[in-house]
Design a protein around this motif. Structure first.
Motif, PDB file in Angstrom:
ATOM      1  N   UNK A   1       0.839  -1.203   0.000  1.00  7.44           N
ATOM      2  CA  UNK A   1       0.000   0.000   0.000  1.00  7.44           C
ATOM      3  C   UNK A   1       0.870   1.247   0.000  1.00  7.44           C
ATOM      4  N   UNK A   2       2.085   1.128  -0.508  1.00  5.81           N
ATOM      5  CA  UNK A   2       2.971   2.292  -0.622  1.00  5.81           C
ATOM      6  C   UNK A   2       2.377   3.297  -1.596  1.00  5.81           C
ATOM      7  N   UNK A   3       2.657   4.580  -1.413  1.00  8.10           N
ATOM      8  CA  UNK A   3       2.088   5.597  -2.320  1.00  8.10           C
ATOM      9  C   UNK A   3       2.582   5.418  -3.757  1.00  8.10           C
ATOM     10  N   UNK A   4       1.672   5.558  -4.699  1.00  9.75           N
ATOM     11  CA  UNK A   4       2.041   5.522  -6.119  1.00  9.75           C
ATOM     12  C   UNK A   4       2.840   6.775  -6.457  1.00  9.75           C
ATOM     13  N   UNK A   5       3.920   6.595  -7.188  1.00  5.90           N
ATOM     14  CA  UNK A   5       4.777   7.725  -7.559  1.00  5.90           C
ATOM     15  C   UNK A   5       4.076   8.607  -8.584  1.00  5.90           C
ATOM     16  N   UNK A   6       4.166   9.921  -8.370  1.00  4.53           N
ATOM     17  CA  UNK A   6       3.726  10.869  -9.385  1.00  4.53           C
ATOM     18  C   UNK A   6       2.277  11.269  -9.334  1.00  4.53           C
ATOM     19  N   UNK A   7       1.596  11.029  -8.213  1.00  2.78           N
ATOM     20  CA  UNK A   7       0.213  11.481  -8.086  1.00  2.78           C
ATOM     21  C   UNK A   7       0.162  12.741  -7.223  1.00  2.78           C
ATOM     22  N   UNK A   8      -0.951  13.456  -7.313  1.00  8.69           N
ATOM     23  CA  UNK A   8      -1.051  14.738  -6.612  1.00  8.69           C
ATOM     24  C   UNK A   8      -1.232  14.559  -5.107  1.00  8.69           C
ATOM     25  N   UNK A   9      -1.726  13.389  -4.676  1.00  2.84           N
ATOM     26  CA  UNK A   9      -1.729  13.060  -3.249  1.00  2.84           C
ATOM     27  C   UNK A   9      -1.532  11.556  -3.129  1.00  2.84           C
ATOM     28  N   UNK A  10      -1.283  11.098  -1.893  1.00  7.50           N
ATOM     29  CA  UNK A  10      -0.957   9.690  -1.677  1.00  7.50           C
ATOM     30  C   UNK A  10      -2.141   8.783  -1.983  1.00  7.50           C
ATOM     31  N   UNK A  11      -1.901   7.825  -2.878  1.00  7.97           N
ATOM     32  CA  UNK A  11      -2.840   6.742  -3.152  1.00  7.97           C
ATOM     33  C   UNK A  11      -2.045   5.446  -3.177  1.00  7.97           C
ATOM     34  N   UNK A  12      -2.601   4.347  -2.638  1.00 11.91           N
ATOM     35  CA  UNK A  12      -1.819   3.115  -2.497  1.00 11.91           C
ATOM     36  C   UNK A  12      -1.632   2.381  -3.819  1.00 11.91           C
ATOM     37  N   UNK A  13      -0.519   1.620  -3.895  1.00  7.90           N
ATOM     38  CA  UNK A  13      -0.295   0.766  -5.062  1.00  7.90           C
ATOM     39  C   UNK A  13      -1.483  -0.152  -5.306  1.00  7.90           C
ATOM     40  N   UNK A  14      -1.953  -0.794  -4.231  1.00  6.40           N
ATOM     41  CA  UNK A  14      -3.094  -1.700  -4.326  1.00  6.40           C
ATOM     42  C   UNK A  14      -4.095  -1.370  -3.222  1.00  6.40           C
ATOM     43  N   UNK A  15      -5.367  -1.579  -3.534  1.00  9.87           N
ATOM     44  CA  UNK A  15      -6.407  -1.508  -2.509  1.00  9.87           C
ATOM     45  C   UNK A  15      -6.443  -2.861  -1.818  1.00  9.87           C
ATOM     46  N   UNK A  16      -6.068  -2.893  -0.537  1.00 13.28           N
ATOM     47  CA  UNK A  16      -5.912  -4.154   0.187  1.00 13.28           C
ATOM     48  C   UNK A  16      -7.227  -4.573   0.839  1.00 13.28           C
ATOM     49  N   UNK A  17      -7.544  -5.860   0.714  1.00 16.69           N
ATOM     50  CA  UNK A  17      -8.705  -6.432   1.390  1.00 16.69           C
ATOM     51  C   UNK A  17      -8.252  -7.663   2.161  1.00 16.69           C
ATOM     52  N   UNK A  18      -8.156  -7.533   3.479  1.00 18.88           N
ATOM     53  CA  UNK A  18      -7.685  -8.621   4.320  1.00 18.88           C
ATOM     54  C   UNK A  18      -8.783  -9.629   4.583  1.00 18.88           C
ATOM     55  N   UNK A  19      -8.393 -10.915   4.617  1.00 16.88           N
ATOM     56  CA  UNK A  19      -9.341 -11.979   4.948  1.00 16.88           C
ATOM     57  C   UNK A  19      -8.591 -13.110   5.633  1.00 16.88           C
ATOM     58  N   UNK A  20      -9.142 -13.707   6.693  1.00 22.12           N
ATOM     59  CA  UNK A  20      -8.499 -14.871   7.308  1.00 22.12           C
ATOM     60  C   UNK A  20      -8.591 -16.079   6.390  1.00 22.12           C
ATOM     61  N   UNK A  21      -7.774 -17.079   6.656  1.00 20.82           N
ATOM     62  CA  UNK A  21      -7.710 -18.255   5.778  1.00 20.82           C
ATOM     63  C   UNK A  21      -9.054 -18.967   5.658  1.00 20.82           C
ATOM     64  N   UNK A  22      -9.830 -18.994   6.731  1.00 19.06           N
ATOM     65  CA  UNK A  22     -11.098 -19.718   6.687  1.00 19.06           C
ATOM     66  C   UNK A  22     -12.091 -19.103   5.698  1.00 19.06           C
ATOM     67  N   UNK A  23     -11.878 -17.841   5.334  1.00 17.99           N
ATOM     68  CA  UNK A  23     -12.750 -17.172   4.361  1.00 17.99           C
ATOM     69  C   UNK A  23     -12.281 -17.430   2.934  1.00 17.99           C
ATOM     70  N   UNK A  24     -11.007 -17.816   2.786  1.00 17.94           N
ATOM     71  CA  UNK A  24     -10.422 -17.994   1.459  1.00 17.94           C
ATOM     72  C   UNK A  24     -10.830 -19.361   0.890  1.00 17.94           C
ATOM     73  N   UNK A  25     -12.091 -19.465   0.482  1.00 22.44           N
ATOM     74  CA  UNK A  25     -12.643 -20.710  -0.053  1.00 22.44           C
ATOM     75  C   UNK A  25     -13.560 -20.396  -1.236  1.00 22.44           C
ATOM     76  N   UNK A  26     -13.999 -21.432  -1.909  1.00 23.57           N
ATOM     77  CA  UNK A  26     -14.930 -21.341  -3.057  1.00 23.57           C
ATOM     78  C   UNK A  26     -14.553 -20.178  -3.976  1.00 23.57           C
ATOM     79  N   UNK A  27     -15.512 -19.300  -4.308  1.00 19.47           N
ATOM     80  CA  UNK A  27     -15.256 -18.252  -5.300  1.00 19.47           C
ATOM     81  C   UNK A  27     -14.272 -17.195  -4.811  1.00 19.47           C
ATOM     82  N   UNK A  28     -14.060 -17.097  -3.513  1.00 26.22           N
ATOM     83  CA  UNK A  28     -13.076 -16.137  -3.009  1.00 26.22           C
ATOM     84  C   UNK A  28     -11.689 -16.468  -3.547  1.00 26.22           C
ATOM     85  N   UNK A  29     -11.447 -17.746  -3.820  1.00 20.24           N
ATOM     86  CA  UNK A  29     -10.151 -18.158  -4.365  1.00 20.24           C
ATOM     87  C   UNK A  29      -9.964 -17.741  -5.823  1.00 20.24           C
ATOM     88  N   UNK A  30     -11.020 -17.238  -6.446  1.00 18.23           N
ATOM     89  CA  UNK A  30     -10.908 -16.842  -7.844  1.00 18.23           C
ATOM     90  C   UNK A  30     -10.375 -15.415  -8.010  1.00 18.23           C
TER      91      UNK A  30
END
Length: 325
Positions: free
Chosen positions: A57-86
């Motif tokens: 989530x480091x700031x992207x270089x060259x923007x007018x204000x800080x925006x992250x490289x990626x929008x992070x969505x945290x999930x525990x392993x038990x949620x990482x199943x079925x379509x979430x794995x896609x």
């Protein structure tokens, strides 16, 4: 004879089934530049989570204000199943009996990149994040660019102006329209909700911008001269307005490659002389030694009070599809 035909048919069936089996992979899902982080809550809320955010989530270089490289969505392993794995982009982090860091491709869906970071302790995980995050980020970004470029194919602009004027083609979505053209200048843009996204192209002699000691000043001087000549701002009657390069932000320079040609990538902020307008720009100065020239293509965005990361990412994806005829 009949027996012979049965044997031949059986042989053909066996031969056809002898090749490698193709495994069906569902199409991956997820917004561009969105990263699913599979990690248990206790790790996410501690030093390991801080290190993940520092890199991914480091700031992207060259923007007018800080925006992250990626929008992070945290999930525990038990949620990482079925379509979430896609999900297309995933970072999997966990304490384990092994100390490893690697990238898996198309494991559950396609296209897909899963960065795997494991360690026997939190300290080993943090060390692996420091050592391998750049590699994982580069792999995910390349995949996201290719996915964005693939989506352009749904509706392409058929205009051949760049091919006729500069001898290059690229994937331009049909929503972009020709705004202005001169002898050595093309301006293409699209309207967005609060402004516009823009692409310009021109060429310079091959021997320009070759002096490392004066590269920054030479680039700014070149770019500002193009802005003054071709990119006017609002009419102020008694004051001339035109695009320049913002003095307060030093441009960032990178070496890259476009269609096998060495290129200089420059990112920074543009502003308008004598008028309060500004935004990010990204320029590629592409070597074309065969034709004794450098092709300059630039994407810039005007979108006040709006996040611009994804706008600039789309412009980069377009410019990186350039092909020399």
């Amino acid at each position: 004879m009949r027996h012979y035909y049965f044997l031949l048919l059986a042989f053909l069936v066996i031969a056809c089934n002898d090749g490698p089996k193709k495994t069906y992979k569902p199409e991956s899902i997820g917004a561009i530049n969105s990263l699913g982080v599979v990690i248990n809550n206790d790790l996410w809320e501690g030093p390991v989570g801080d290190k993940i955010r520092e890199h991914f989530a480091a700031p992207v270089i060259g923007l007018t204000w800080d925006e992250p490289l990626f929008s992070l969505e945290q999930m525990p392993q038990k949620v990482f199943t079925t379509t979430t794995r896609y999900r297309r982009a995933v970072l999997f982090v966990d304490i384990d009996t092994v100390n490893v860091a690697h990238i898996k491709s198309d494991l559950y869906a396609a296209p897909q990149k899963i960065g795997v970071i494991k360690g026997r302790t939190q300290e080993e995980i943090i060390e692996n994040l420091d050592n391998y995050s750049d590699q994982i980020i580069a792999a995910i970004k390349e995949m996201e660019l290719e996915e964005t470029q693939k989506r352009f194919l749904r509706s392409l602009n058929k205009d051949r102006l760049l091919e006729e004027k500069f001898g290059v083609t690229f994937r331009l979505p049909s929503i972009y329209k020709l705004g202005k053209q001169e002898d050595n200048f093309v301006w293409i843009d699209r309207e967005i909700q609060k402004g516009s996204m823009n692409i310009i192209a021109y060429q310079i002699p091959f021997d320009r911008l070759n002096n490392d000691s004066t590269l920054v000043t030479d680039f700014i001087r070149m770019r500002d001269s193009i802005g003054e000549k071709y990119i006017p701002g609002p009419d102020m009657r008694d004051k001339k307005t035109y695009m320049t390069t913002e003095d307060a932000f030093a441009p960032h320079f990178f070496e890259t490659e476009i269609d096998g040609h060495s290129a200089l990538e420059v990112r920074s902020i543009w502003d308008m002389e004598n008028y309060p307008m500004a935004g990010p720009f990204m320029t590629f100065v592409i070597d074309d030694e065969k034709n004794d020239r450098k092709l300059v293509v630039e994407g810039f965005t005007f979108a006040p009070a709006t996040n611009k990361r994804d706008y600039m990412f789309e412009l980069e994806a377009i410019l990186r599809t350039i092909k020399f005829k």
